[in-house]
Every structure is written in structure tokens, then in C-alpha cells.
Write a protein that holds these residues in place. Structure first.
Motif, PDB file in Angstrom:
ATOM      1  N   ILE A 126       0.841  -1.204   0.000  1.00 59.72           N
ATOM      2  CA  ILE A 126       0.000   0.000   0.000  1.00 59.72           C
ATOM      3  C   ILE A 126       0.875   1.254   0.000  1.00 59.72           C
ATOM      4  N   PHE A 127       1.927   1.240   0.819  1.00 60.71           N
ATOM      5  CA  PHE A 127       2.840   2.385   0.880  1.00 60.71           C
ATOM      6  C   PHE A 127       3.468   2.637  -0.489  1.00 60.71           C
ATOM      7  N   ILE A 128       3.951   1.561  -1.126  1.00 61.65           N
ATOM      8  CA  ILE A 128       4.595   1.706  -2.437  1.00 61.65           C
ATOM      9  C   ILE A 128       3.601   2.229  -3.462  1.00 61.65           C
ATOM     10  N   GLN A 129       2.377   1.701  -3.453  1.00 59.28           N
ATOM     11  CA  GLN A 129       1.370   2.167  -4.409  1.00 59.28           C
ATOM     12  C   GLN A 129       1.083   3.655  -4.199  1.00 59.28           C
ATOM     13  N   HIS A 133       2.119   6.758  -6.786  1.00 57.93           N
ATOM     14  CA  HIS A 133       1.144   7.743  -7.247  1.00 57.93           C
ATOM     15  C   HIS A 133       1.603   9.149  -6.883  1.00 57.93           C
ATOM     16  N   ASP A 134       2.059   9.314  -5.646  1.00 56.82           N
ATOM     17  CA  ASP A 134       2.481  10.631  -5.167  1.00 56.82           C
ATOM     18  C   ASP A 134       3.715  11.147  -5.898  1.00 56.82           C
ATOM     19  N   ILE A 135       4.540  10.245  -6.412  1.00 56.20           N
ATOM     20  CA  ILE A 135       5.739  10.663  -7.141  1.00 56.20           C
ATOM     21  C   ILE A 135       5.454  10.787  -8.631  1.00 56.20           C
ATOM     22  N   ARG A 136       4.776   9.805  -9.204  1.00 56.98           N
ATOM     23  CA  ARG A 136       4.564   9.811 -10.655  1.00 56.98           C
ATOM     24  C   ARG A 136       3.664  10.949 -11.115  1.00 56.98           C
ATOM     25  N   LEU A 175      11.457   4.041 -12.679  1.00 55.93           N
ATOM     26  CA  LEU A 175      11.894   3.444 -11.422  1.00 55.93           C
ATOM     27  C   LEU A 175      10.687   3.138 -10.532  1.00 55.93           C
ATOM     28  N   CYS A 176       9.743   4.069 -10.461  1.00 55.91           N
ATOM     29  CA  CYS A 176       8.515   3.850  -9.672  1.00 55.91           C
ATOM     30  C   CYS A 176       7.750   2.646 -10.218  1.00 55.91           C
TER      31      CYS A 176
END
Length: 181
Positions: A126-129, A133-136, A175-176
Motif C-alpha cells: 500500500i505504501f509503495i502504491q 502515485h504521489d511521485i509519478r 523506477l517507480c
């Protein structure tokens, strides 16, 4: 080893059994087997059926939760066997047991560790998802802005840093994407 009559009344127990559960023979002789069980289980239909089956001569084998004199939980791998009298009728129950408390504790610890690991993995996913989203999302916006700026008549000297920044943003987006695989 512990011996019972067909009704579950204790007749004899060897020293190993007594030491494992923390009793002396005088403390248990003449009492019912239920003294070693959880009180709720000892009153259950399942427990009654267990003793009725033994009384009919049916052997019972399995892992059983019992409680010592001090209330601590003890797990036994046991077989309740039936002895017969001269006429072929069941007359006594003999339980042969091994203390498997340590193995059960290890099993329970492994199950708990697995549950914790699965929960941790879910939280990580969940954190990675969310981070992706927050980075991409902002990077994609920056990419659009950079492309728009590059479309204007810029000289090569100004265009080069924008191209480099665009490549960096694309690498971060890639990378994301790869991080979640």
C-alpha cells in the motif's frame, strides 16, 4: 502413562505424567480426567462424545490441549487405548502421551510470524502504491511542462538542461513502475 476407568476416573499415572502436569498421584487418583481440561471443553458435547467412544472401545489419537496444576497450557500427542477384560468387554482406558508443548509453541510462533509478515507486506505494498502515485503524478506534470517549454523556439543551450531534466523525470517514473514489480 495414565489409566482411567471407562467413565474417565483416574486410577493410576506414572511419574513422567505426574511431573509433566505438576501433580502427585494422591492429588489426582479417583478424580475425573476433566480436571486436566479447559472447563468449557470439559462440559461440551464433544468431550462427552469422546468418553462415550472410548467406553465403546474406540481408540482416540491426536494432539490434546491440557492444563497442569499451575494452570499452564500443556499440549500432548496422545493415544487413548482400550484394555479388555476376559469376556472381551472394554474395562480400562490407558493413555500414552508425549509432551509436545514446545513444538506447539514453535508452531504458534511461526503462524504469528507469518501473519505479521503478511500484514507487513500488505502495508509495504500500500505504501509503495501510494508513493508511486504521489511521485509519478507530479513527475508526469513536470514532463508535460518541460515538453511544452521545449516546443517553443528555444536555442540549444537552453533546450539541453530541459532535455536532461526530462530524462531524469522519465527515469524516476520508470523506477517507480519497476519498484512495484
Amino acid at each position: 502413562v495414565i489409566e482411567f476407568n471407562l467413565d474417565g476416573i483416574i486410577g493410576h499415572a506414572n511419574e513422567n505424567f505426574l511431573a509433566t502436569l505438576g501433580y502427585s498421584l494422591d492429588e489426582i487418583k479417583g478424580k475425573h480426567h476433566r480436571m486436566f481440561c479447559d472447563p468449557v471443553y470439559a462440559q461440551s458435547p464433544e468431550y462427552k462424545t469422546f468418553w462415550l467412544a472410548l467406553g465403546r472401545g474406540e481408540i482416540q489419537v491426536g494432539e490434546y490441549e491440557r492444563f497442569g496444576k499451575d494452570g499452564r497450557q500443556i499440549w500432548l500427542q496422545a493415544s487413548y487405548t482400550v484394555r479388555y477384560d476376559n469376556t472381551g468387554e472394554p474395562c480400562q482406558i490407558v493413555k500414552y502421551a508425549s509432551d509436545i508443548t514446545q513444538q506447539k509453541k514453535l508452531e504458534q510462533d511461526l503462524i504469528a510470524a507469518k501473519v505479521r509478515a503478511e500484514a507487513s507486506d500488505k502495508i509495504k505494498t500500500i505504501f509503495i502504491q501510494n508513493m508511486q502515485h504521489d511521485i509519478r503524478t507530479p513527475l508526469a506534470s513536470i514532463m508535460v511542462l518541460l515538453q511544452t517549454l521545449k516546443e517553443h523556439n528555444m536555442n540549444a543551450e537552453i533546450r539541453e538542461p530541459f532535455t536532461l531534466l526530462e530524462q531524469v523525470c522519465q527515469q524516476l517514473i520508470d523506477l517507480c513502475r519497476n519498484f512495484s514489480k
